[in-house]
Design a protein around this motif. Sequence first.
Motif, mmCIF file in Angstrom:
data_model
loop_
_atom_site.group_PDB
_atom_site.id
_atom_site.type_symbol
_atom_site.label_atom_id
_atom_site.label_comp_id
_atom_site.label_asym_id
_atom_site.label_seq_id
_atom_site.Cartn_x
_atom_site.Cartn_y
_atom_site.Cartn_z
ATOM 1 N N GLU A 15 -84.640 33.585 36.584
ATOM 2 C CA GLU A 15 -84.030 34.895 36.318
ATOM 3 C C GLU A 15 -82.706 34.746 35.585
ATOM 4 O O GLU A 15 -82.369 35.554 34.710
ATOM 5 C CB GLU A 15 -83.820 35.650 37.630
ATOM 6 N N TYR A 22 -86.963 39.013 35.682
ATOM 7 C CA TYR A 22 -86.376 39.675 36.849
ATOM 8 C C TYR A 22 -87.116 39.223 38.109
ATOM 9 O O TYR A 22 -88.338 39.136 38.122
ATOM 10 C CB TYR A 22 -86.475 41.201 36.705
ATOM 11 N N ARG A 56 -87.145 47.275 39.448
ATOM 12 C CA ARG A 56 -86.738 46.176 38.556
ATOM 13 C C ARG A 56 -87.128 46.468 37.114
ATOM 14 O O ARG A 56 -86.438 46.057 36.176
ATOM 15 C CB ARG A 56 -87.351 44.852 39.032
ATOM 16 N N TYR A 60 -84.785 46.695 33.685
ATOM 17 C CA TYR A 60 -85.083 46.195 32.341
ATOM 18 C C TYR A 60 -84.880 47.282 31.304
ATOM 19 O O TYR A 60 -84.248 47.065 30.260
ATOM 20 C CB TYR A 60 -86.518 45.678 32.286
#
Length: 325
Positions: A15, A22, A56, A60
Amino acid sequence: KDGIAKIRDLQGLAESTIDNTYVIDSKDLSCNLKEEYPVHFNEASLIILGNRFGDRYDDYLNNKINNPEEPIVFILSGQSNMLGFGNVDNLENANLLTIPDNVKFYYADYTDFNSESLNLINSINDEIHSSFKTNLPQFGPEISLIHELAEKYPNRQVIIVKFAVGGTDIYKWSPGAKFLYDKLTEYIESSVQDYPSVEYGGMFWFQGEQDATIFNKDYQSLTEELIEQIRDDLKSENMPFIMGKIHPATEDSSCPWAINYNAIDNVESIRQMQESIASKKDHVYLVNSDNLACNKVDFIHFDESSIVTLGELFGDRYDDYLTSK
């Protein structure tokens, strides 16, 4: 346990070192205790896991939209109604003349095909179309479009490159012609050369009136070639191409220019080709100009109010693209 700990460490390392990677932590989730060796998450934890994947992905998207390190680039090109015959003295909202702080607006004066003719414009008042021989600032649909794009990406550098040439048919823009297309890509490359990477947000295009005057039967194939080539050259295969549909130019309209060229049927043929391109090619969107009005001088170029509206219509179609993603 040691093996699991090492894998978790490697996932964390991925990550921190691999772009757009992620990690979702699952250590607080519960397994199905009915299994002999509980390893699969139970129903409640599966729902939580799905929500975390979504969260998540939102991270992004937010990073992509607001990433200050990667500019987003938009291209404005075509012929005279993209170039614009708008007189700044007739502009109702003078605030539109100001370039937003997060926008770099590059304009290439088409009378000088030297690379030095790509100018960073600080105000629309500095946009001089020298070929008009008036030495007066004039504007096109960027007048409103740049503000819409700036608002969509408030935390990013927005780069806009405008290169339009009046009276040009699609032959002159064909990648194979080694003329205007080559200058366009040169100008784009020049505007982004100081950045390690950029995102190409889209290309806005208004062109086709000249092809109607000569009834260019190759208009559709050459326009499709242009779309494919610019996406390939910019390495942006899904870049939206937002195309203005030329005005119907009928005798009872505000833009009856086609009568002088005996080209009303040709205009309709070009419009049908544009519709076909939009239906055939992915991520191609049409902007309808039927309700726009032309000036009372030549009856082919949009007046100031309609130029502002055209920029807004381009922005609306870009919204349609964003919604479809």
